[in-house]
Design a protein around this motif. Structure first.
Motif, PDB file in Angstrom:
ATOM      1  N   TYR A 117       4.025 -14.193  -3.714  1.00 46.04           N
ATOM      2  CA  TYR A 117       3.909 -14.833  -2.404  1.00 46.04           C
ATOM      3  C   TYR A 117       5.026 -14.389  -1.451  1.00 46.04           C
ATOM      4  N   ILE A 118       6.189 -14.105  -1.953  1.00 47.70           N
ATOM      5  CA  ILE A 118       7.256 -13.577  -1.091  1.00 47.70           C
ATOM      6  C   ILE A 118       6.820 -12.238  -0.504  1.00 47.70           C
ATOM      7  N   TYR A 119       6.290 -11.361  -1.343  1.00 47.11           N
ATOM      8  CA  TYR A 119       5.810 -10.058  -0.857  1.00 47.11           C
ATOM      9  C   TYR A 119       4.650 -10.220   0.116  1.00 47.11           C
ATOM     10  N   MET A 120       3.753 -11.176  -0.149  1.00 48.80           N
ATOM     11  CA  MET A 120       2.621 -11.386   0.765  1.00 48.80           C
ATOM     12  C   MET A 120       3.094 -11.944   2.103  1.00 48.80           C
ATOM     13  N   PHE A 121       4.046 -12.870   2.087  1.00 49.93           N
ATOM     14  CA  PHE A 121       4.590 -13.402   3.338  1.00 49.93           C
ATOM     15  C   PHE A 121       5.293 -12.300   4.131  1.00 49.93           C
ATOM     16  N   GLU A 122       5.998 -11.439   3.436  1.00 56.03           N
ATOM     17  CA  GLU A 122       6.667 -10.318   4.097  1.00 56.03           C
ATOM     18  C   GLU A 122       5.639  -9.393   4.747  1.00 56.03           C
ATOM     19  N   TYR A 123       4.550  -9.126   4.057  1.00 54.08           N
ATOM     20  CA  TYR A 123       3.476  -8.294   4.613  1.00 54.08           C
ATOM     21  C   TYR A 123       2.866  -8.974   5.849  1.00 54.08           C
ATOM     22  N   LEU A 124       2.575 -10.256   5.742  1.00 53.50           N
ATOM     23  CA  LEU A 124       1.990 -10.980   6.870  1.00 53.50           C
ATOM     24  C   LEU A 124       2.970 -11.037   8.049  1.00 53.50           C
ATOM     25  N   ILE A 127       2.838  -7.623   9.799  1.00 56.01           N
ATOM     26  CA  ILE A 127       1.648  -7.306  10.598  1.00 56.01           C
ATOM     27  C   ILE A 127       1.460  -8.280  11.764  1.00 56.01           C
ATOM     28  N   LEU A 128       1.954  -9.504  11.633  1.00 56.33           N
ATOM     29  CA  LEU A 128       1.794 -10.474  12.719  1.00 56.33           C
ATOM     30  C   LEU A 128       2.864 -10.346  13.807  1.00 56.33           C
ATOM     31  N   PHE A 129       4.069  -9.996  13.423  1.00 51.24           N
ATOM     32  CA  PHE A 129       5.174  -9.990  14.388  1.00 51.24           C
ATOM     33  C   PHE A 129       5.723  -8.596  14.650  1.00 51.24           C
TER      34      PHE A 129
END
Length: 130
Positions: A117-124, A127-129
């Motif tokens: 989830y840390i890696y997924m939050f970093e990816y999001l 791409i979002l910001f």
């Protein structure tokens, strides 16, 4: 609070933690699937999501191993006690170390999930910001 109540509480909570961990691992795989890239010939996921996908698979694999090992451990302990002449309704005390490995598996599968989830939050975040 009785010692038996404390034991029941942590057994119930660790079982619930395993359930939640499993659900979040499957949800994470679903989230990764949302970001898949499809063209006419193939489907792939972004390279940044391979690490969290691997961590989620590791978490689920450890979950399976935890219950597999516990099942066999308790089954063979049951057979051992049965061969010693214990009857079904007779009290027996399990060795203290029986719960050490399952607790390690619980810890490792939760760490793998958190890592994913840390890696997924970093990816999001990227791409979002970005």
């Amino acid at each position: 609070m009785k010692l038996s109540e404390i034991r029941k509480a942590y057994e119930d909570l660790s079982g619930k933690l395993s359930d939640v961990n499993r659900q979040l691992a499957f949800a994470g795989i679903g989230i990764i699937w949302i970001f898949k890239i499809s063209d006419s010939n193939s489907t792939s996921i972004p390279n940044e999501l391979y690490t969290p996908l691997l961590a989620l698979i590791i978490s689920l694999s450890i979950d399976l191993l935890q219950y597999l090992i516990q099942t066999f451990t308790w089954y063979f302990y049951y057979l051992y006690k049965q061969k010693q002449g214990y009857r079904e309704e007779e009290e027996t005390n399990e060795p203290e170390y029986f719960n050490c490995i399952p607790w390690l598996f619980l810890l490792f599968k939760v760490v793998a999930l958190i890592t994913a989830y840390i890696y997924m939050f970093e990816y999001l975040r990227k791409i979002l910001f970005h």
